[in-house]
Design a protein around this motif. Structure first.
Motif, short mmCIF file in Angstrom:
data_model
loop_
_atom_site.label_atom_id
_atom_site.label_comp_id
_atom_site.label_asym_id
_atom_site.label_seq_id
_atom_site.Cartn_x
_atom_site.Cartn_y
_atom_site.Cartn_z
N VAL A 147 0.83 -1.20 0.00
CA VAL A 147 0.00 0.00 0.00
C VAL A 147 0.87 1.26 0.00
N LYS A 148 1.99 1.24 0.72
CA LYS A 148 2.87 2.39 0.79
C LYS A 148 3.44 2.72 -0.59
N MET A 149 3.84 1.71 -1.34
CA MET A 149 4.39 1.96 -2.66
C MET A 149 3.34 2.43 -3.65
N ASP A 150 2.08 2.11 -3.40
CA ASP A 150 1.00 2.51 -4.31
C ASP A 150 0.48 3.91 -4.00
N SER A 151 0.96 4.52 -2.91
CA SER A 151 0.49 5.85 -2.54
C SER A 151 1.21 6.91 -3.36
N SER A 152 0.56 8.08 -3.50
CA SER A 152 1.10 9.15 -4.35
C SER A 152 2.35 9.79 -3.74
N GLY A 153 2.51 9.73 -2.44
CA GLY A 153 3.65 10.40 -1.81
C GLY A 153 4.91 9.56 -1.75
N PHE A 154 4.84 8.31 -2.21
CA PHE A 154 6.01 7.43 -2.11
C PHE A 154 7.01 7.76 -3.22
N GLU A 155 8.28 7.89 -2.86
CA GLU A 155 9.33 8.17 -3.82
C GLU A 155 10.54 7.29 -3.54
N LEU A 156 11.25 6.95 -4.60
CA LEU A 156 12.50 6.20 -4.45
C LEU A 156 13.64 7.16 -4.10
N HIS A 157 14.61 6.65 -3.35
CA HIS A 157 15.80 7.41 -3.02
C HIS A 157 16.99 6.70 -3.69
N ARG A 158 17.24 7.07 -4.92
CA ARG A 158 18.24 6.36 -5.72
C ARG A 158 19.65 6.88 -5.43
N GLU A 159 20.56 5.94 -5.41
CA GLU A 159 21.98 6.25 -5.25
C GLU A 159 22.77 5.30 -6.15
N ALA A 160 23.98 5.72 -6.49
CA ALA A 160 24.85 4.88 -7.31
C ALA A 160 25.27 3.65 -6.52
N ASP A 161 25.13 2.48 -7.14
CA ASP A 161 25.50 1.23 -6.47
C ASP A 161 25.91 0.22 -7.52
N ASP A 162 26.47 -0.89 -7.05
CA ASP A 162 26.86 -1.99 -7.93
C ASP A 162 25.83 -3.10 -7.80
N LEU A 163 25.15 -3.41 -8.90
CA LEU A 163 24.09 -4.42 -8.87
C LEU A 163 24.64 -5.78 -8.46
N GLY A 164 25.85 -6.10 -8.89
CA GLY A 164 26.45 -7.39 -8.53
C GLY A 164 26.66 -7.53 -7.03
N GLU A 165 27.17 -6.48 -6.42
CA GLU A 165 27.39 -6.52 -4.98
C GLU A 165 26.08 -6.61 -4.23
N LEU A 166 25.06 -5.93 -4.73
CA LEU A 166 23.75 -5.99 -4.09
C LEU A 166 23.16 -7.39 -4.14
#
Length: 388
Positions: free
Chosen positions: A229-248
């Protein structure tokens, strides 16, 4: 309709209005050019030939005053004779007698002169109307297409709202079902313990373990529902940062490795050593990857095998558990979708894949299920991520 859908509709409407406006402006420009060409090449030349109009102008003085007098005198010649003379006389008194215009034309003399002058005035008005016609047509067309488009968007939004309401009602129904079942067990077991019905200590411990298990099940369900429900709300935003997908992926795999071991599932790990830089919300993307890994543990075959692979920004989780029906696969990312039609409480809640799907979409990626992955695996989930 979610915030992404509203933003997309606004962009679509904005681009639609721009295109239609440019089309109307081009239509008006082309029409005016065509009317001007016809007026200059046909109307004026034809009028000169038919009327035999001859105008002699003499005068002096200020060039601006002379030009203005010329324009006013020329317009006055279109009026009937008496009125034309009076207007020209008034102009002469007002601006001086530096200008003299002599007009000779067979059309403006004789008994038909007044009628012909009226015809000329009507023709001038018709030409004026024709000159304004492209603007009127353009304004009407723009009003029509914009009104039609807005009505279509309103109807589309209504349909989406109805679909959203139906999905929400179904979601609430599924939530009530999935909470009611463990809650019934909790009530029954706790009542039996409080009434002293269970005498044996072993049985009491069994009931307490069941109460704990059902409580954790409800807690997990409510947590997943909150995240969805939180992700479907209008106020939800991602906080993107540079990262390595492999390490994740390595971190997520290491966190759930013991779960695979407990179910005796042989985990094959194939993660590329090449750096894969990307802009991600680490918390949310970790949740998406972990949900897929937990799904492989939950639905994988005990004593079987599972695959975790990452190459070229494609993350794959495959297992050799029960195969997925093709019809069900089309709805597998919808909330509370589960292959068990009776909606028994064994297995997952059906929200984990929906949450992962939403997270990947918000990262401009794609999450899909492959039913023919091969290599002995019955199904595979793949996340395709854009490179930074």
């Amino acid at each position: 309709m979610g915030s992404n859908g509203r933003a997309g509709a606004k962009r679509s409407l904005r681009w639609f209005l721009i295109k239609r406006f440019l089309f109307v402006m081009f239509f008006i420009y082309a029409s005016e050019e065509a009317i001007g060409f016809l007026y200059q090449k046909l109307t004026m030349e034809t009028a000169d030939i038919l009327s035999g109009l001859q105008i002699s102008i003499s005068g002096g003085g200020n060039p601006v005053s002379f030009a203005l007098q010329t324009l006013l005198y020329s317009m006055a010649t279109l009026l009937p004779g008496t009125i034309s003379g009076y207007v020209q006389g008034s102009i002469g008194k007002l601006m001086g007698d530096s200008l003299r215009i002599a007009v000779t034309s067979p059309l403006f003399t004789g008994r038909w002169g007044v009628a012909l002058r009226i015809i000329v005035i009507v023709v001038v008005l018709v030409i004026l109307f024709i000159s304004l016609l492209p603007w009127m047509i353009g304004a009407f067309y723009y009003y029509y297409v914009v009104t039609k488009k807005v009505n279509e968007l309103i109807e589309e939004e209504k349909a989406q709202q109805l679909a959203y309401d139906r999905q929400r009602n179904l979601l609430l129904s599924d939530i009530a079902h999935d909470i009611k079942t463990p809650l019934t067990t909790l009530c029954g077991y706790s009542k039996a313990l409080s009434d002293g019905v269970v005498k044996e200590e072993e049985k009491r411990q069994e009931y307490l373990a069941a109460i704990y298990s059902k409580s954790m099940r409800m807690n997990e369900l409510i947590t997943l529902l909150f995240e969805y429900v939180k992700m479907d709300s209008s106020g939800f935003e991602l906080h993107r940062e540079a990262d390595d997908l492999g390490e994740l992926v390595r971190e997520c795999t290491a966190a759930v490795y013991t779960d695979f071991e407990e179910k005796k599932i042989a985990l094959v790990i194939d993660i590329s050593e090449e750096p894969m830089p990307c802009l991600v919300d680490k918390v949310q993307m970790t949740r998406a990857i972990t949900n897929l890994l937990h799904n492989a543990v939950r639905y994988g075959k005990e004593g079987g095998k599972a695959l975790v692979r990452l190459e070229d920004y494609c993350f794959t989780v495959a297992d050799d558990g029960m195969a997925i029906d093709r019809e069900f696969a089309e709805h597998i990312f919808e909330p509370f979708s589960r292959a068990d039609k009776a909606r028994c409480t064994t297995g997952g809640s059906g929200l984990g894949l929906s949450i992962a799907h939403k997270i990947v979409q918000m990262h401009n990626g794609e999450l899909c299920v492959k039913l023919d992955y091969g290599q002995g695996y019955t199904k595979a989930f793949q996340i395709w991520m854009p490179s930074s």
